[in-house]
Structures are given as C-alpha cells and as structure tokens.
Write an enzyme that holds these catalytic residues in place. Sequence first.
Site, PDB file in Angstrom:
ATOM      1  N   ASP A 128       9.389 -34.921 -25.797  1.00 40.20           N
ATOM      2  CA  ASP A 128       9.459 -35.968 -24.785  1.00 40.20           C
ATOM      3  C   ASP A 128       9.458 -35.381 -23.374  1.00 40.20           C
ATOM      4  O   ASP A 128      10.421 -34.739 -22.958  1.00 40.20           O
ATOM      5  CB  ASP A 128      10.746 -36.766 -25.055  1.00 40.20           C
ATOM      6  N   ASP A 136       8.886 -47.331 -22.168  1.00 43.11           N
ATOM      7  CA  ASP A 136       9.728 -47.746 -23.291  1.00 43.11           C
ATOM      8  C   ASP A 136       9.636 -49.253 -23.526  1.00 43.11           C
ATOM      9  O   ASP A 136       9.637 -50.032 -22.583  1.00 43.11           O
ATOM     10  CB  ASP A 136      11.197 -47.413 -23.012  1.00 43.11           C
TER      11      ASP A 136
HETATM   12  C1  GLA Z   1      12.933 -41.545 -23.334  1.00 42.15           C
HETATM   13  C2  GLA Z   1      12.034 -42.050 -24.465  1.00 42.15           C
HETATM   14  C3  GLA Z   1      12.873 -42.839 -25.449  1.00 42.15           C
HETATM   15  C4  GLA Z   1      14.010 -41.968 -25.995  1.00 42.15           C
HETATM   16  C5  GLA Z   1      14.837 -41.411 -24.843  1.00 42.15           C
HETATM   17  C6  GLA Z   1      15.847 -40.380 -25.312  1.00 42.15           C
HETATM   18  O1  GLA Z   1      13.418 -42.591 -22.576  1.00 42.15           O
HETATM   19  O2  GLA Z   1      10.992 -42.843 -23.940  1.00 42.15           O
HETATM   20  O3  GLA Z   1      12.070 -43.301 -26.521  1.00 42.15           O
HETATM   21  O4  GLA Z   1      13.478 -40.923 -26.755  1.00 42.15           O
HETATM   22  O5  GLA Z   1      14.001 -40.773 -23.857  1.00 42.15           O
HETATM   23  O6  GLA Z   1      16.599 -39.832 -24.286  1.00 42.15           O
END
Ligand code: GLA
Length: 439
Positions: free
Chosen positions: A163, A223
């Site tokens: 990520d 998200d």
């Molecule tokens: C980001 C991602 C989420 C999750 C969080 C974890 O916001 O988009 O899906 O994995 O990090 O901290």
Amino acid sequence: MVNKKQKFAGLIWMFALLSVAFASAAPAAQPAPRSNGLAQTPPVGWSSWNNFGDDINEQIVIETIDAMIANGMRDAGYVFVNLDDGWQRYKGARRDHPLEFDPKKFPRGISYLADYAHQRGMKLGIYSGPGQTTCAGYTGSEGHEAEDARMFANWGVDHLKYDSCCSHREAPKEELQKIFRTMSNALMTQKHGIVLHACHCGWGDIWEWAAGLGVNHWRIGQDISDDFNYPGNREQYYFDVLDQLDRGVGLEKYAGPGHWNDYDMLIVGLDGQSKQLVGTGASNIEYRTHFSLWAMVSSPMLVGADVRKLDQYSLETLTNKEIVALNQDPAGNIAHKVRDDGDLEVFARELADGSHAVLLLNRGAATATMTFSPRADLQAPMDRYSIRDLWKHRDLGTYDIPFTTEVQSHEARVFRIRQLATSANGRSVSDAAEQELAR
Ligand code: GLA
C-alpha cells in the site's frame, strides 16, 4: 595529411556521435512485462480492514476461517483471509524498528495462521507498504523489500497488499513503478507464489503500467465507504459503490486473467456498523447490486464485514454461486456498459462458454421497466435465446424478441443468456431436442 591514428580516432568519434543520435531517436527501452502466473481469476475472500481496522488478532482470524467454512463461504469460493494493516509489532519508521508480527496479537505467529488456513483449503494474506511507515503508522518495508518478501514467503503467506497511497501519494509515476517493481521482483524470486496487490488508490494511472510489473490487482479508486450513493465524496475522499463503478468505465481493457482492476473491498453486511469504515450502510437490495456489479467487472471480492455475524440475507447474497461464477469466469472478460439511458444502464460480458451475462441497473428512485435486446445491446444476431435469472435461480424460457422486465430502485437484475441455434424449419435446435426427449 591524415595519418592512420587520426583516421581511426575520427572513425571512433563518428561512431560515438551516430550511437548518441540513434539512442536519442529510439524509444526508451521498456523492461519486459513480467507475470507471476497467479490470480488467473480475481482473488475472493475476506480482509480485516473495513470492519476491524488495526484491532486484529489471532483469535479473530481463526474464528473468521472457521466461520467461513461453517457458513458455506469457503465452498462458494472465498478462500483468501487477508490481514490488513495492524499485524506489525511496532509503530514508527522502519529505520528505527524491525518488521515483526505483534506477539501480543499473534502469539503463535503468522506461519501458524498460514498453516491453519492451508490445512483447510484456504489462503492467508498480509499487508505492508513501500514507505518508512504504513498508512496506519506501522513500520513499512522501505529498504528491506527482499528481506520482507523472504519473510512473507517463509511464513507461507499467499497474498500481499502493498500500500503506497499514504507514503507515496504525490510520487511521480517513475518512482511508483520503481517501488512496485522492487517488491514484485522480490516476491518473484521466492519459491512460494504470492499474489501482489498494488494499492495506490487509483492514482498515477496505475492500470496502464502495473500489470507489466507483475502486479495482480490494483485499486482503481480511493477507499470505498459504506454507502451506495452518497452525494459527493464523503469526507471529500471516500468513493461509494456507484463512484467506483463509474470510475471503472473505460478501464475494462486493462484487466484480464492475472491482472485485475480492483474496485475495493466489499461492503456487503457492514450495515453502517463498522468500527473502522465511515458510511451509514446500504439497503439489502443495494448491497446485492454492489455485489453483482463487482462480479460483472471481475473485481477482487474481499468481504469487509465480520463474517462471524452475517445475517441470512447478506450470506445468501455473498454465497450466490451463479454470481460468484461470473466473477471467476476463466475468460476474464470485463463487463462493459453497453447502454446508458440516464438512470437505467445495461452492462454485459461474454463468458468462456459463449453465453453472455447481462446486468440491468436502475440507479433511479422509482421502479422502472427495462428492455434488453441482444441485437441492439450486444450487436449479437441472436434470433432465439434462452434466459436464466441468476438471483431467482430460474430459467425464464426462450425468447425471440427483446426481453422486458421490471427493475426496482437501486436494483440490479442479472441474467445469463444463451444463443439458441435455429434449424432449417425455423424452430430452435433446443426446442427440437426437447420435443425429441418428450416423445
Ligand atoms: C489505506 C488503504 C485501506 C487500508 C488502510 C490501512 O487507507 O486504502 O484499504 O489498507 O490504508 O492502513
């Protein structure tokens, strides 16, 4: 007089100049596309983040696996059980801390959970990021990619969500490509195959280049929130179901077996009750529509809800094997929007066996009558075709005219249609066969 030595030097200069000119005219050499051969169909399973945030532990994972077996989810195809952010021991920069599992949350370690999943025909996923810290502030993998890839493989982990959307939010494409290439290469040198999810919130045109690095799926948007259609973006950031759907229109061509557009985790069953995710929840019909859409576009489908507590309706939604089969169809064709009449939209895709999946979506506030015509909407000369309703699990019969039906507000009706060959006397071959059998 030019002597031999000067002639030779002149030739060398000419050669050097020519190679510079040629090099600047030739396109920059692209690294050959890579593939780990994994995720030939989209990953389907569960992820800890949307309900639990970083409040996760061994007991939750074990109970989740047990529940997915008991409630039929595993047998419907949900095999991934993915730990998201929060499994790590330390918060803070990687330069100050090693990357280890938190022994308070995971007393028997990650390999214990991987074994637990594997013994039951399931897979375990884990999370990290290319920065000093991850999105929730835990130690990241920066500068330790090879070491971390080795550790994940030794634990038996099957999926990595990597990520970058917090650590590399504004990074230029070249830098993004470098960080994902580094982790992809590190994973590919392991004997144990690990599916790679490059999570970058749909920035940097990631769909254009991620597959070439060996990435198996990438988020196409920010998200998801627990909403079907929130006006604007909740907290000026989150995407709802219809935002994600609209974001994917035009991106279909980038996805296929081994490399998928990821519309983010499923919100079915969260019911506005998530400890982590914002949003007020959606109706049963809306959750079902969301699920049908993710199946049609072959997005990875990772359930975010607490599967230990799913109500009957949510469970029936998630375990509709005929819908999951669309998502997992081996041809990997992504549904296209074939008609857009304002609030009424039609999506369709061809399946591996030559039949078509058709989804009628009503985004409007009132029940609508919708019509589907294979000739007009699929440009397929189907003079006779059979229709099966994949939510009612019922064959609706044989049609030689456009198909018309009612679609409730925010509902998606999903059908599988099959062309029926027509014999010389005008009867469909299957009708003839049925009559043969009846005799
Ligand atoms: C980001 C991602 C989420 C999750 C969080 C974890 O916001 O988009 O899906 O994995 O990090 O901290």
